[in-house]
Design a protein around this motif. Sequence first.
Motif, mmCIF file in Angstrom:
data_model
loop_
_atom_site.group_PDB
_atom_site.id
_atom_site.type_symbol
_atom_site.label_atom_id
_atom_site.label_comp_id
_atom_site.label_asym_id
_atom_site.label_seq_id
_atom_site.Cartn_x
_atom_site.Cartn_y
_atom_site.Cartn_z
ATOM 1 N N ASN A 36 0.831 -1.211 0.000
ATOM 2 C CA ASN A 36 0.000 0.000 0.000
ATOM 3 C C ASN A 36 0.864 1.258 0.000
ATOM 4 O OD1 ASN A 36 -2.319 -1.583 0.063
ATOM 5 N ND2 ASN A 36 -2.435 -1.557 2.292
ATOM 6 N N LEU A 37 1.964 1.227 0.734
ATOM 7 C CA LEU A 37 2.868 2.378 0.744
ATOM 8 C C LEU A 37 3.496 2.592 -0.629
ATOM 9 C CD1 LEU A 37 4.517 4.589 2.226
ATOM 10 C CD2 LEU A 37 6.174 2.794 2.803
ATOM 11 N N THR A 38 3.954 1.515 -1.259
ATOM 12 C CA THR A 38 4.556 1.641 -2.591
ATOM 13 C C THR A 38 3.552 2.167 -3.603
ATOM 14 O OG1 THR A 38 5.971 -0.254 -2.029
ATOM 15 C CG2 THR A 38 5.867 0.402 -4.339
ATOM 16 N N ARG A 39 2.333 1.687 -3.539
ATOM 17 C CA ARG A 39 1.289 2.157 -4.457
ATOM 18 C C ARG A 39 1.010 3.654 -4.251
ATOM 19 N NH1 ARG A 39 -2.392 -0.599 -2.575
ATOM 20 N NH2 ARG A 39 -2.141 -2.484 -3.845
ATOM 21 N N ALA A 40 0.952 4.082 -3.007
ATOM 22 C CA ALA A 40 0.674 5.487 -2.717
ATOM 23 C C ALA A 40 1.816 6.396 -3.161
ATOM 24 C CB ALA A 40 0.403 5.670 -1.228
ATOM 25 N N VAL A 41 3.061 5.944 -2.987
ATOM 26 C CA VAL A 41 4.210 6.760 -3.386
ATOM 27 C C VAL A 41 4.243 6.950 -4.887
ATOM 28 C CG1 VAL A 41 6.730 6.794 -3.491
ATOM 29 C CG2 VAL A 41 5.598 6.240 -1.351
ATOM 30 N N VAL A 42 4.041 5.865 -5.643
ATOM 31 C CA VAL A 42 4.076 5.968 -7.101
ATOM 32 C C VAL A 42 2.872 6.758 -7.611
ATOM 33 C CG1 VAL A 42 4.123 4.643 -9.246
ATOM 34 C CG2 VAL A 42 5.391 3.831 -7.257
ATOM 35 N N ALA A 43 1.722 6.600 -6.963
ATOM 36 C CA ALA A 43 0.533 7.327 -7.401
ATOM 37 C C ALA A 43 0.689 8.831 -7.236
ATOM 38 C CB ALA A 43 -0.690 6.843 -6.628
ATOM 39 N N ARG A 44 1.541 9.272 -6.318
ATOM 40 C CA ARG A 44 1.784 10.706 -6.105
ATOM 41 C C ARG A 44 3.067 11.176 -6.783
ATOM 42 N NH1 ARG A 44 -0.075 11.664 0.231
ATOM 43 N NH2 ARG A 44 -2.171 10.775 -0.019
ATOM 44 N N ASP A 45 3.453 10.495 -7.834
ATOM 45 C CA ASP A 45 4.608 10.869 -8.655
ATOM 46 C C ASP A 45 5.915 10.777 -7.865
ATOM 47 O OD1 ASP A 45 5.882 11.541 -10.972
ATOM 48 O OD2 ASP A 45 5.647 13.710 -10.709
ATOM 49 N N GLY A 46 6.022 9.766 -7.017
ATOM 50 C CA GLY A 46 7.251 9.556 -6.275
ATOM 51 C C GLY A 46 8.141 8.534 -6.962
ATOM 52 N N THR A 47 9.396 8.522 -6.581
ATOM 53 C CA THR A 47 10.379 7.600 -7.146
ATOM 54 C C THR A 47 10.714 6.514 -6.133
ATOM 55 O OG1 THR A 47 12.181 9.020 -6.395
ATOM 56 C CG2 THR A 47 11.375 9.332 -8.654
ATOM 57 N N VAL A 48 10.952 5.308 -6.644
ATOM 58 C CA VAL A 48 11.234 4.137 -5.812
ATOM 59 C C VAL A 48 12.555 3.536 -6.273
ATOM 60 C CG1 VAL A 48 10.398 1.888 -5.032
ATOM 61 C CG2 VAL A 48 8.769 3.718 -5.538
ATOM 62 N N VAL A 49 13.368 3.097 -5.324
ATOM 63 C CA VAL A 49 14.651 2.465 -5.606
ATOM 64 C C VAL A 49 14.670 1.092 -4.960
ATOM 65 C CG1 VAL A 49 17.160 2.586 -5.338
ATOM 66 C CG2 VAL A 49 15.856 4.670 -5.759
ATOM 67 N N PHE A 50 14.940 0.060 -5.757
ATOM 68 C CA PHE A 50 15.105 -1.307 -5.262
ATOM 69 C C PHE A 50 16.595 -1.584 -5.102
ATOM 70 C CE2 PHE A 50 10.951 -1.385 -7.188
ATOM 71 C CZ PHE A 50 10.213 -2.225 -6.368
ATOM 72 N N VAL A 51 16.972 -2.061 -3.931
ATOM 73 C CA VAL A 51 18.383 -2.318 -3.619
ATOM 74 C C VAL A 51 18.537 -3.794 -3.283
ATOM 75 C CG1 VAL A 51 20.345 -1.736 -2.152
ATOM 76 C CG2 VAL A 51 18.672 0.023 -2.748
ATOM 77 N N GLY A 52 19.351 -4.489 -4.060
ATOM 78 C CA GLY A 52 19.705 -5.884 -3.800
ATOM 79 C C GLY A 52 21.093 -6.135 -4.349
ATOM 80 N N THR A 53 22.076 -6.174 -3.481
ATOM 81 C CA THR A 53 23.472 -6.169 -3.908
ATOM 82 C C THR A 53 24.090 -7.555 -4.002
ATOM 83 O OG1 THR A 53 24.106 -5.766 -1.597
ATOM 84 C CG2 THR A 53 23.865 -3.847 -3.033
ATOM 85 N N ARG A 54 23.325 -8.606 -3.806
ATOM 86 C CA ARG A 54 23.857 -9.946 -4.021
ATOM 87 C C ARG A 54 23.744 -10.313 -5.489
ATOM 88 N NH1 ARG A 54 20.679 -12.077 0.348
ATOM 89 N NH2 ARG A 54 19.640 -13.358 -1.231
ATOM 90 N N PRO A 55 24.610 -11.213 -5.980
ATOM 91 C CA PRO A 55 24.518 -11.585 -7.406
ATOM 92 C C PRO A 55 23.186 -12.219 -7.787
ATOM 93 C CG PRO A 55 26.652 -12.223 -6.507
ATOM 94 C CD PRO A 55 25.826 -11.765 -5.344
ATOM 95 N N ASP A 56 22.557 -12.966 -6.873
ATOM 96 C CA ASP A 56 21.292 -13.598 -7.199
ATOM 97 C C ASP A 56 20.111 -12.648 -7.099
ATOM 98 O OD1 ASP A 56 21.612 -13.310 -4.516
ATOM 99 O OD2 ASP A 56 20.714 -15.220 -3.962
ATOM 100 N N LEU A 57 20.336 -11.417 -6.655
ATOM 101 C CA LEU A 57 19.262 -10.434 -6.540
ATOM 102 C C LEU A 57 19.300 -9.372 -7.639
ATOM 103 C CD1 LEU A 57 19.291 -9.785 -2.678
ATOM 104 C CD2 LEU A 57 17.838 -11.357 -3.971
ATOM 105 N N ARG A 58 20.296 -9.412 -8.480
ATOM 106 C CA ARG A 58 20.415 -8.377 -9.511
ATOM 107 C C ARG A 58 19.276 -8.459 -10.523
ATOM 108 N NH1 ARG A 58 26.918 -9.430 -10.321
ATOM 109 N NH2 ARG A 58 27.561 -8.564 -8.289
ATOM 110 N N ALA A 59 18.956 -9.658 -10.961
ATOM 111 C CA ALA A 59 17.826 -9.802 -11.890
ATOM 112 C C ALA A 59 16.508 -9.456 -11.228
ATOM 113 C CB ALA A 59 17.786 -11.235 -12.435
ATOM 114 N N VAL A 60 16.398 -9.689 -9.926
ATOM 115 C CA VAL A 60 15.152 -9.408 -9.206
ATOM 116 C C VAL A 60 14.897 -7.912 -9.148
ATOM 117 C CG1 VAL A 60 13.925 -9.699 -7.026
ATOM 118 C CG2 VAL A 60 15.436 -11.509 -7.863
#
Length: 310
Positions: free
Chosen positions: A143-167
């Motif tokens: 719900n928080l992610t939906r509200a942030v994007v709906a109000r023209d906000g930017t989201v950053v996904f962080v996953g620094t392991r090799p198996d998380l890069r594609a995710v």
Amino acid sequence: MSTKAGLRPWLSATRCMRGSQLSGPQHKRNVFTSSDESFSLQSPDDWQLLQDRRIRFKMLVDLFSEHGSNVTRDNIFQPHHQLHRPLAPSEATLSALIAAGAHFGHAKSLLNPNFMPYAYGVRAGITIIDLDSTLPLLRRAANLTRAVVARDGTVVFVGTRPDLRAVVRKAAERIGPQAFHVGERWLPGTLTNKLQLFGSDVTKGQRVTPDLVIFLNPLANIHAIRECAIQHIPTIGIVDSNVDPRVVMYSIPANDESPRTAELIAGVLSIAGREGRVLRDKEEQNKEVRSSRYMRAQERGSPRYVADRE
């Protein structure tokens, strides 16, 4: 020579038998044919009897097919579905979390005392995470992610392991231009020293500070979480049993070492972000319709349309 001569009559007899078998009428079984239908069709009565047996067998198949399983390749769990076809927040269930291995924590000796409210128990020396607490917290983060994007906000996904890069890459691509990802390494000072890293022109002309940061392995990016706290940026993170849930603002207790769990949670959050983008597009379309109505009302001089302007 005598042996070959003795075998020749047998071979000739076998060939004759094969020819006689192929020459008769052959009956093949299909889905509407029972297994005892091995008789030959010699008369119209035999043909009528065969049709009656097929009809009765088809009625049995139709009757018992309603009580069979409706499992197909599309409606059962597949490991690659979480990455390419993730679940919506409303479709996330406890069975999906269990299938992804989200309930496995670390060893009992590594249990963080602040993680006790999210621990279900201990099995074979491994802490079991209470998924009854994980599911509502996952939906709250969605719900928080939906509200942030709906109000023209930017989201950053962080996953620094090799198996998380594609995710993280798939999750950012799913939301669109409002999402970014960090898969290699979080550069220290990205948020607290942005003037020296990006320059004053980039800092003034573009939005460098995100509105929401999602960590798939928060323990390895504790310095990035510290920068987000300094800049007052809300954070979402997958918190395992050896991590203090208070390190992020919106914690999701789950197994942070399982790639399938990360795919499931990142997919649910990315789908929520895509829903927020759809809501934002609809709101922009409604604003354009209202503005066009207001302009037409201005040209006509009608006070009713002028008063309806928001």
